[in-house]
Scaffold this motif. Sequence first.
Motif, PDB file in Angstrom:
ATOM      1  N   SER A  88      -0.609  20.467  -5.196  1.00  0.00           N
ATOM      2  CA  SER A  88      -0.324  21.242  -4.039  1.00  0.00           C
ATOM      3  C   SER A  88       0.027  20.770  -2.744  1.00  0.00           C
ATOM      4  N   LYS A  89      -0.930  19.617  -2.626  1.00  0.00           N
ATOM      5  CA  LYS A  89      -0.440  18.732  -1.198  1.00  0.00           C
ATOM      6  C   LYS A  89       0.833  18.029  -1.443  1.00  0.00           C
ATOM      7  N   LEU A  90       1.214  17.479  -2.792  1.00  0.00           N
ATOM      8  CA  LEU A  90       2.475  16.883  -3.041  1.00  0.00           C
ATOM      9  C   LEU A  90       3.490  17.957  -2.607  1.00  0.00           C
ATOM     10  N   ALA A  91       3.383  19.146  -3.192  1.00  0.00           N
ATOM     11  CA  ALA A  91       4.722  20.060  -2.781  1.00  0.00           C
ATOM     12  C   ALA A  91       4.479  20.597  -1.595  1.00  0.00           C
ATOM     13  N   ASP A  92       3.402  20.612  -0.749  1.00  0.00           N
ATOM     14  CA  ASP A  92       3.529  20.869   0.732  1.00  0.00           C
ATOM     15  C   ASP A  92       4.148  19.793   1.457  1.00  0.00           C
ATOM     16  N   LEU A  93       3.968  18.373   0.975  1.00  0.00           N
ATOM     17  CA  LEU A  93       4.644  17.253   1.447  1.00  0.00           C
ATOM     18  C   LEU A  93       6.163  17.203   1.319  1.00  0.00           C
ATOM     19  N   ILE A  94       6.609  17.604  -0.052  1.00  0.00           N
ATOM     20  CA  ILE A  94       8.035  17.694  -0.213  1.00  0.00           C
ATOM     21  C   ILE A  94       8.742  18.848   0.844  1.00  0.00           C
ATOM     22  N   GLU A  95       7.994  19.722   1.078  1.00  0.00           N
ATOM     23  CA  GLU A  95       8.430  21.039   1.622  1.00  0.00           C
ATOM     24  C   GLU A  95       8.579  20.501   3.160  1.00  0.00           C
ATOM     25  N   GLN A  96       7.708  19.857   3.570  1.00  0.00           N
ATOM     26  CA  GLN A  96       7.723  19.447   4.895  1.00  0.00           C
ATOM     27  C   GLN A  96       9.079  18.401   5.187  1.00  0.00           C
ATOM     28  N   ASN A  97       9.486  17.895   4.074  1.00  0.00           N
ATOM     29  CA  ASN A  97      10.388  16.703   4.244  1.00  0.00           C
ATOM     30  C   ASN A  97      11.677  17.256   3.337  1.00  0.00           C
ATOM     31  N   ILE A  98      11.871  18.493   3.326  1.00  0.00           N
ATOM     32  CA  ILE A  98      12.771  19.009   2.477  1.00  0.00           C
ATOM     33  C   ILE A  98      14.280  18.616   2.657  1.00  0.00           C
ATOM     34  N   GLU A  99      14.610  18.501   3.896  1.00  0.00           N
ATOM     35  CA  GLU A  99      16.056  18.276   4.006  1.00  0.00           C
ATOM     36  C   GLU A  99      16.492  16.940   4.097  1.00  0.00           C
TER      37      GLU A  99
END
Length: 496
Positions: A88-99
């Motif tokens: 879940s944390k990995l998903a959140d981190l990718i989302e924070q850096n999505i662009e």
Amino acid sequence: QVLNYEFNTAAYTGKSTVNTGLFIDGKWVDPIEGGLIEVLNPANGKLITKVGAATAKDVDLAVQAAKKAYRTVWGTRTPGQQRGRILSKLADLIEQNIEEFAALEALNAGKKFEVAKNGDITGAIATYRYYAGWADKIQGKVIETSDLALNYTRHEPFGVCGQIVPWNFPFWIMSWKVAPALATGNTVVLKPSEVTPLTALRFADLLVEAGVPAGVVNIVPGYGSEAGQAITEHNDVSKVSFTGSTLTGRKVMEAAARSNLKAVTLELGGKSPNIIFDDADLEQAVKWAAFGIFSNMGQVCAAGSRIFVQEGIYDAFMKAFTAAARGLGDSIGDPFNPKSNHGPQVSQTQLDRVMGYIEAGKTEGATVAVGGDKHGNEGYYVQPTIFTDCKPSMKIVQEEIFGPVAVVIKFKTEEEVIELANDTVYGLACAVFTENGGRATRVTNALEAGIAYINCINTWAPSLPFSAFKQSGGGTELGEYAISTYTRVKGVHVNL
Ligand code: NAD
């Protein structure tokens, strides 16, 4: 070595820092033999950076790190709940850096920035979240044989999984492999494609930030014949999951057989039929047919590349379909230009391959209805192309082109089109457009393909299985099925 890249484009402005070494045992290291891979921008053919090229010696270090991590910190030593939290944390981190991830993918793979953001990276985030939910739900069964016996099954990880990824959806397909492997307690040695390693390398930093213990995921960019082959031949790799061409898939299976009989999941090439019946909703059929063959510049394993059109709707379909292809051809351009909708092929090799097939189609006597040429003098652009007057025996009808090239064949009856559609060594996907529900199920049941679409094409969700029949591979990715392919069953017999 680190790449500091500044994006200053119409679609995105920002910086990205990518380590260009090998990520082994939680640390960045240089390849032992010092080889480098040139990473190019397909929009202009220019060098972006050079990254380390792993060889068998580096792969061995990565496998040893993964083996140690499996036995000491991961596997059953990290409970499912904790593995789920990390995913879940990995998903959140990718989302924070999505662009930033979308920009790197657009730069390196030639995808339109918005498509990379809303398709590839969003899809990867969804995949990590989906498998985060599975991590604490991997359960065996109790099997009764008598009142005095307690028999049960355990679904155990394999240990070290080798994962080999292609260049067409570098970050998204990587998530299909890494997320279920980690959810089920395996450790990973992952090799991105030598053509598109940047998002995988950037991801390594997020692994550290998310608290993935050292050695659990190792990322070793390298050439297929070196690093890839070393993974498939390694005796401490218990499973290999490979996505790529059928030709390479054969080599992977041979290497697995020659070495330790490791388990193999293969997702390979395709030449998928897209069948438009007379009673189809014309507008929808045209929209999806264009998406099916031209999205990602045709570099989609499940692309609807053989389009069968029933005679009654043929003229109307072709008028609208060729207009759609022409419209797309008018918006060829740089992946960071919000107005462009058709980017470059990923590499010079792919450009040459696609143009070779276009020439073969012309030589074999098919008619170019739209496109049929390169575009511009810089970068690897090919016009969206439609061939008509195609015969089933033609090379362009039988072989996977993996570019924006549709072949169209007219048919009369349902029986005839089932026969034609199944006349291929591949069995990845199929699509059927009809308003008749009985026909839709009858035809998709009869088609030899692992994925069937009815009145749509190339839609996706992490919970839906992605299967491959015939020479398109074997095994299933995504959904709960991937949980089975990343675990092996132990039967425990207890005498009470
Ligand atoms: P490819 O087979 O050339 O390479 C795929 C990966 O395998 C790369 O990382 C490459 O370095 C590695 N590789 C090459 N030789 C190897 C070897 N001997 N041993 C181990 N690894 C080796 O394919 P590609 O050109 O990167 O990708 C395009 C192909 O992938 C197309 O055929 C496409 O249909 C297929 N594909 C299939 C799916 C699917 O899910 N079925 C998805 C995407 C792409």
